[in-house]
Design an enzyme around this catalytic site. Sequence first.
Site, PDB file in Angstrom:
ATOM      1  N   ASP A 158       0.652  -1.285  -0.221  1.00 26.32           N
ATOM      2  CA  ASP A 158      -0.084  -0.309   0.190  1.00 26.32           C
ATOM      3  C   ASP A 158       0.519   1.378  -0.004  1.00 26.32           C
ATOM      4  O   ASP A 158       1.708   1.486   0.876  1.00 26.32           O
ATOM      5  CB  ASP A 158      -0.901   0.490   1.173  1.00 26.32           C
ATOM      6  CG  ASP A 158      -1.576   1.214   1.531  1.00 26.32           C
ATOM      7  OD1 ASP A 158      -2.222   2.019   0.135  1.00 26.32           O
ATOM      8  OD2 ASP A 158      -2.767   0.848   2.182  1.00 26.32           O
ATOM      9  N   ASP A 187      -3.456   1.947  -6.513  1.00 24.52           N
ATOM     10  CA  ASP A 187      -1.852   2.716  -5.378  1.00 24.52           C
ATOM     11  C   ASP A 187      -1.414   1.358  -3.899  1.00 24.52           C
ATOM     12  O   ASP A 187      -1.147   1.370  -3.372  1.00 24.52           O
ATOM     13  CB  ASP A 187      -2.055   3.873  -4.448  1.00 24.52           C
ATOM     14  CG  ASP A 187      -3.159   3.605  -3.476  1.00 24.52           C
ATOM     15  OD1 ASP A 187      -4.643   3.709  -4.057  1.00 24.52           O
ATOM     16  OD2 ASP A 187      -3.586   4.789  -2.317  1.00 24.52           O
ATOM     17  N   GLU A 188      -2.718   0.444  -4.740  1.00 27.67           N
ATOM     18  CA  GLU A 188      -2.445  -0.731  -3.718  1.00 27.67           C
ATOM     19  C   GLU A 188      -2.498  -1.887  -4.693  1.00 27.67           C
ATOM     20  O   GLU A 188      -3.161  -1.981  -5.689  1.00 27.67           O
ATOM     21  CB  GLU A 188      -3.473  -0.682  -2.367  1.00 27.67           C
ATOM     22  CG  GLU A 188      -4.846  -0.459  -2.904  1.00 27.67           C
ATOM     23  CD  GLU A 188      -5.244  -0.896  -1.211  1.00 27.67           C
ATOM     24  OE1 GLU A 188      -5.846  -1.745  -0.475  1.00 27.67           O
ATOM     25  OE2 GLU A 188      -6.369  -0.173  -1.121  1.00 27.67           O
TER      26      GLU A 188
END
Length: 354
Positions: free
Chosen positions: A10, A105-106
């Site tokens: 993350d 983003d993860e």
Amino acid sequence: MTFRKIIHVDMDAFYASIEQRDNPQYRNRPIVVGGLPDQRGVVAAASYEARAFGIHSAMSSRRALELCPEIIFVRPRFEIYKQVSNAIRSIFSRYTDLIEPLSLDEAYLDVTQDKLAIGSAIDIAMEIKKSIHSELNLTASAGISTNKFVAKIASDINKPDGLTFIGPSKIESFIEHLAIEKFHGVGKVTASKMKGLNIFNGADLKRLSRQQLIQYFGKVGNFYYDIVRGIDNRPVEPYRELKSIGAEDTFKEDLYDVSLMLHELNIIVSKVQRRLASKQVKGHTVTLKIKFSDFKQITRNYTHVAPIQLEEIEQFAIDLLKQAPIDGKGIRLLGVTISNFNPYKNNLYQLSLF
């Protein structure tokens, strides 16, 4: 017994960190990426300096300004964020092809059999974090465990720039001590209901039988029963059929004021826009879901000939709300969904978000 090796990576304050990296004047300053306060904007991301003031994503920009008068508002640059995500995906792919992105983003990585035969998931996570920092000048946090549920929660424990490993022998104890609000998939409404049943942590949840959990929470009770015992057999899935993308919110108090409805709709649409941007897709149909205070539910939808652009979603949703038979009824839930995506080969969409 053979255990899977799952890493959840993350990125730390992804959008805001990119803006601070690329703009020296924003470094060590409280910034938010999102809309402006005078345009009913919503915070898409907040730097850690801004979070110190209690600012968080999905908060109205006006409220962010109240909490921190010196806050800096930055317009999002989704094309740049996608470019960085592609670079991150490239780093992941050095170690495994089993990558399941959740957003820009993860992502989950299954490194049970990694390409470089490193063997240790902890070492792989450390190398990934080091590469992201040295090559992209950004930081990421990683959670490592034997299943997706625990790995995702673990990645949030020592943010920013954290690394947390929860081994097989520690999983049940870890979950038992976990506050119910920290359970991935338990929202505010469900958490409130659980607390009303004296369920405050994993240990409290574990005391209920499968039948009781199903009675209180429906089919998802099966998931709660298994997960509190550390059972999560969901695989990391690089491929997935994509049918719709949406978001919804249940309100603590029923909404009667149209301006409040529009404000909440703006927040929901912002979530949908971020999810669409992260998946790099556009749909043709927007659907508005409304649940009234008497729990009756209706949906209204509109299908556009051309793919719906991100900036068009809110106006379409507002038009659908205005056409709905509200007639002074209280609204307890609003939801917006985009569907009818362009066809893909074999009707499958590869989650190539990175």
